[in-house]
Design a protein around this motif. Sequence first.
Motif, PDB file in Angstrom:
ATOM      1  N   CYS A   3       0.986  -1.035  -0.422  1.00 48.77           N
ATOM      2  CA  CYS A   3       0.084  -0.005  -0.232  1.00 48.77           C
ATOM      3  C   CYS A   3       0.773   1.070   0.190  1.00 48.77           C
ATOM      4  O   CYS A   3       1.992   1.349   1.034  1.00 48.77           O
ATOM      5  N   ASN A   4       1.092   2.269  -1.300  1.00 51.26           N
ATOM      6  CA  ASN A   4       1.490   3.279  -0.985  1.00 51.26           C
ATOM      7  C   ASN A   4       1.124   4.580  -0.034  1.00 51.26           C
ATOM      8  O   ASN A   4       0.201   5.305  -0.832  1.00 51.26           O
ATOM      9  N   ALA A   5       1.449   4.471   0.855  1.00 50.39           N
ATOM     10  CA  ALA A   5       0.772   5.633   1.641  1.00 50.39           C
ATOM     11  C   ALA A   5       1.857   6.949   2.225  1.00 50.39           C
ATOM     12  O   ALA A   5       2.792   7.488   2.991  1.00 50.39           O
ATOM     13  N   GLU A   7       2.619   9.215  -0.798  1.00 49.26           N
ATOM     14  CA  GLU A   7       1.952  11.424  -0.355  1.00 49.26           C
ATOM     15  C   GLU A   7       3.175  12.568  -0.370  1.00 49.26           C
ATOM     16  O   GLU A   7       2.662  12.621   0.415  1.00 49.26           O
ATOM     17  N   GLY A   8       3.211  12.321  -1.369  1.00 45.93           N
ATOM     18  CA  GLY A   8       4.908  13.095  -1.120  1.00 45.93           C
ATOM     19  C   GLY A   8       4.503  14.369  -1.754  1.00 45.93           C
ATOM     20  O   GLY A   8       5.016  14.748  -1.928  1.00 45.93           O
ATOM     21  N   ASP A   9       2.587  14.540  -2.396  1.00 43.54           N
ATOM     22  CA  ASP A   9       2.567  15.831  -2.634  1.00 43.54           C
ATOM     23  C   ASP A   9       2.317  16.898  -1.576  1.00 43.54           C
ATOM     24  O   ASP A   9       1.170  16.342  -1.285  1.00 43.54           O
ATOM     25  N   CYS A  94      10.831   8.528  -3.600  1.00 47.24           N
ATOM     26  CA  CYS A  94      10.491   7.093  -2.804  1.00 47.24           C
ATOM     27  C   CYS A  94       8.716   6.451  -3.082  1.00 47.24           C
ATOM     28  O   CYS A  94       7.901   5.597  -2.455  1.00 47.24           O
ATOM     29  N   GLY A  95       7.746   7.729  -4.383  1.00 42.81           N
ATOM     30  CA  GLY A  95       6.174   7.657  -4.042  1.00 42.81           C
ATOM     31  C   GLY A  95       5.986   6.550  -5.034  1.00 42.81           C
ATOM     32  O   GLY A  95       5.192   6.286  -5.388  1.00 42.81           O
ATOM     33  N   GLU A  96       7.627   6.837  -6.087  1.00 42.26           N
ATOM     34  CA  GLU A  96       7.870   6.628  -7.228  1.00 42.26           C
ATOM     35  C   GLU A  96       7.881   4.624  -6.984  1.00 42.26           C
ATOM     36  O   GLU A  96       8.431   4.576  -6.301  1.00 42.26           O
ATOM     37  N   GLU A  97       6.618   3.765  -7.726  1.00 40.99           N
ATOM     38  CA  GLU A  97       6.822   2.254  -7.197  1.00 40.99           C
ATOM     39  C   GLU A  97       8.070   1.446  -6.887  1.00 40.99           C
ATOM     40  O   GLU A  97       8.364   0.703  -6.286  1.00 40.99           O
ATOM     41  N   THR A  98       9.317   1.806  -7.737  1.00 37.86           N
ATOM     42  CA  THR A  98      10.263   0.988  -7.736  1.00 37.86           C
ATOM     43  C   THR A  98      10.729   1.589  -6.688  1.00 37.86           C
ATOM     44  O   THR A  98      11.967   0.730  -6.667  1.00 37.86           O
ATOM     45  N   ASN A 131      -0.599  -0.385  -4.797  1.00 39.50           N
ATOM     46  CA  ASN A 131      -1.505   0.861  -5.089  1.00 39.50           C
ATOM     47  C   ASN A 131      -2.005   1.764  -4.043  1.00 39.50           C
ATOM     48  O   ASN A 131      -1.315   1.431  -2.826  1.00 39.50           O
ATOM     49  N   ASN A 132      -2.549   2.761  -3.964  1.00 39.09           N
ATOM     50  CA  ASN A 132      -2.830   3.648  -3.117  1.00 39.09           C
ATOM     51  C   ASN A 132      -3.810   3.487  -2.269  1.00 39.09           C
ATOM     52  O   ASN A 132      -4.174   2.578  -2.039  1.00 39.09           O
ATOM     53  N   VAL A 133      -3.378   4.332  -1.112  1.00 33.66           N
ATOM     54  CA  VAL A 133      -4.105   4.444   0.354  1.00 33.66           C
ATOM     55  C   VAL A 133      -5.349   4.763  -0.456  1.00 33.66           C
ATOM     56  O   VAL A 133      -6.648   3.959   0.101  1.00 33.66           O
ATOM     57  N   CYS A 311      12.457   8.069 -14.681  1.00 36.31           N
ATOM     58  CA  CYS A 311      10.973   7.749 -14.559  1.00 36.31           C
ATOM     59  C   CYS A 311      10.484   9.068 -14.025  1.00 36.31           C
ATOM     60  O   CYS A 311      10.638  10.063 -14.920  1.00 36.31           O
ATOM     61  N   ARG A 312       8.898   9.249 -13.920  1.00 33.81           N
ATOM     62  CA  ARG A 312       7.663   9.606 -14.002  1.00 33.81           C
ATOM     63  C   ARG A 312       8.616  11.033 -13.013  1.00 33.81           C
ATOM     64  O   ARG A 312       7.283  12.415 -13.295  1.00 33.81           O
ATOM     65  N   LEU A 313       8.769  11.610 -12.100  1.00 33.55           N
ATOM     66  CA  LEU A 313       9.582  12.232 -11.691  1.00 33.55           C
ATOM     67  C   LEU A 313      10.350  13.208 -12.735  1.00 33.55           C
ATOM     68  O   LEU A 313       9.587  14.652 -12.746  1.00 33.55           O
ATOM     69  N   GLY A 314      11.002  12.716 -13.292  1.00 34.53           N
ATOM     70  CA  GLY A 314      11.459  14.015 -14.126  1.00 34.53           C
ATOM     71  C   GLY A 314      10.960  13.917 -15.407  1.00 34.53           C
ATOM     72  O   GLY A 314      10.798  15.347 -15.833  1.00 34.53           O
TER      73      GLY A 314
END
Lengths: 425, 166
Positions: A3-5, A7-9, A94-98, A131-133, A311-314
Motif C-alpha cells: 500500500c503506497n502511503a 503521499e509526497g505531493d 520514493c512514492g514512485e513504485e520502483t 496501490n495507493n491508500v 522516471c515519471r518524476l523527471g
Amino acid sequence: MICNADEGDPGAYMNRNEMESDPHMVIEGMIIGAYAIGANEGYIYIRAEYPLAIERLDRAISDARAYGLLGNNILGTDFSFDIHIARGAGAFVCGEETALIASMEGNTGRPRKRPPFPSQKGLWGKPTNINNVETWCNVASIIKNGADWFTRIGTEKSKGTKVFSLVGKVKRTGLVEVPLGTPVKTIVYDIGGGATDNKKVKAVQTGGPSGGCIPDSLFDTQVDYEHLADAGSIMGSGGIVVMDEDTCMVDTAKYFLEFAVEESCGKCTPCREGTYQMHRILEKITEGKGTNEDIVLLEKLANIIKLTALCRLGQTAPNPVLTTLRYFKDEYLAHVEDKRCPARVCRSLINYYIDPAACRGCTICSRNCPVEAIDGKPGYIHIIDQNKCIKCGTCMEVCNFSAIVKLSGESIDTPFAPIPINKGR
Amino acid sequence: MDRKNVSRIARKYNVYSGKLLGVLEDIQKEERYLSEETLKNVADVLDVPLTRVYSVATFYSFFNLVPVGKHIITVCMGTACHVKGAYRILEVLQDLLGVRPGETTKDGKFMPTTHDKKFTVSTARCFGACSMTPVVMIDGKIYGYVNAKNIPLILKEYGWGEKNEN
Ligand SMILES: Cc1cc2nc3c(=O)[nH]c(=O)nc-3n(C[C@H](O)[C@H](O)[C@H](O)COP(=O)(O)O)c2cc1C
Ligand code: SF4
Ligand code: FES
C-alpha cells in the motif's frame, strides 16, 4: 502486496486523513486484495512526516491480528496474510513504485527502468502489487455494494468518486469528495467559496509538482483523467492548490522546479542537470535578468526533459513550466520585457513605499525595519531608502494604517527627507 | 549509539523490508542525530556494508548527521504553505533566532542551530496539515496559521528570549 502511503505531493493530505480516521478501511481493502491475488505478505509504506497515522495503523494492525483477521489461517480458512509497516524518510521520489521498493529493501530510493514492472518483478524480485491508500479504501465498499454502484458515479471513462484536498487561497480549505467529472469551478466556488479577502482566483494547480496550472478561463474543465490531461495537467494524488491574483505564476513555476531539483534522485542526466538549468533560468527571470531567448530555451529544455528522463518524476517535472508558459505567457513577458512582476511577488522587481497621505508618523515601521532603511521621527512622514531596503515586507506587516504600498514597475512621489505631517489634512 | 542498543532496536524488526530505514529512524528518535559511531554499529549489527548505510543516511532528508539543538523548528515549504507565504515565515524565524539564511551544516543541509544550542531550524515539504497554512512544526507539534506576529509568542513557549540556564 504494497500500500503506497508515501503521499509526497505537498499540499495533499487525503491519505493521511484516510489512515488516521479509518485505518481499518485500508486494512480491509488490502486483505480482500491479497485474497484475490493470493498474496501472503502485505506492507504499508508510509512517510515519516505522518507519525499519528503510523501510530494508528500500527494499532489497527495489532487489533486486526487479535481478531484473527490478519495472520495465519484467517477466520479458520487456509488463507494467511499479514501486514507490516515500512517507513519512508523524507524523499518524494520514493512514492514512485520502483524507488519505493528499493527503499523498502534498504537502499537509496532510486527508480529503475520499467519493464519489468513490479507486478512481474517487485519486492525482493517477487511479483508485487502496489496501490495507493485511497484505492485500497475503495475496495471494501465496492465489494459490498457492487461494481455497478461504483461505476454509476463519474464519467464515461473516469468512474467513481475521488477525494481532493482543496487548499491554498480559498475560503473553505479541506478535503472534498466529489464524483469524477465535476467541473473545477464547482469545486473552487460552490464548495470552496472562492478566494479569501475578496480577491480573484487566478488558477488552480492540480497534480502537485508533476501537474500543471489551470487558468480560471478554463474552470469549466471537468476534473477527470482525460480532461485534466487535455488541459496539460494531471489528476495525480488529488491536490488542488488555489492561487489568487497575488500569486506570481513564474514564481510558482520556479517553486516547483526547485522542488524537482531537490527531490531528483540524481540517477539520470536529463532530470539531474536539466531541472537544475531550468531552475536557473527561472531564477534569472524572476530577478528581472531574463531575456526572450531564455523563455525559448526554457521551453525547449522542458520538452527534452519530458521525453528523456528515466522516471515519471523527471518526465513530469517540466509540466508546471509548460502549463504556466501556455496560459500565463503574459506574466513571463512582463518579467522579461517590462521587468515587472504583476502579482508583486518577485523581490527583485518590487519596491515598498510609504504613502505620504496615509502615514501618521508613528515610527513603528522604522523601529522594526531590520536594516534601518526607514527615515523618520514622531509626527513626520517616513521615507524608505530604496537603496537600503531588502524588501522583506516587515514594515507592511507592522503598519497599523495601511500606509505601506508595494509596487512593481511603478513608483509614487515621496518627499526626499522626512517632513512634518500636516495636522490640518 | 553503541552496539548493544542498536541490537535492541534491530530486534524489534522481524521482517527485512523497511528494516534499515526503520532502525535508523528509531535511533534518531532517541539520539536526535546519527553519529559516525552509530552508522558503523548499524552496519555491523545489520550486516550491511557501511557504504550502504552511509548512502541511505545521506539520501533521505529525514536524517541528521550532525547534532541538533534542543528544539527543532520545521517550517513547511509545501505548495499550500508556499502560496501562503512560507518563505517569509522562514525569514522571520531566522531573524528572531539570529541564524543566517542559507547557512548549511557539515552534512550539506540547511539546518542552522542557534549559538545557545536551543533551536535548530529546518524545512520540510508538507505535514498534511495544509488546511491551516502556513504551518510550522516544533518538536512534532503542529502550529497552523502562523504569521510574523504570532511566531514570537509560539517561540516563547519553548523558552525563546530567556537567558540560557547554563
Ligand atoms: C515521483 C513519483 C512520486 C509518486 N508518489 C506517489 C505517492 O506519494 N503516493 C502514491 O500513491 N503514488 C505515488 N506515485 C505513483 C506510484 O508510482 C504508483 O503509480 C501508485 O502508487 C499506484 O497506485 P494506484 O494505481 O492505486 O493509484 C508516484 C509516482 C512518481 C513518479
Ligand atoms: S527522472 Fe529524476 S528522479 Fe527519475 S530516475 Fe531520473 S534523476 Fe531520478
Ligand atoms: S503544504 Fe504545508 S502542511 Fe501541507
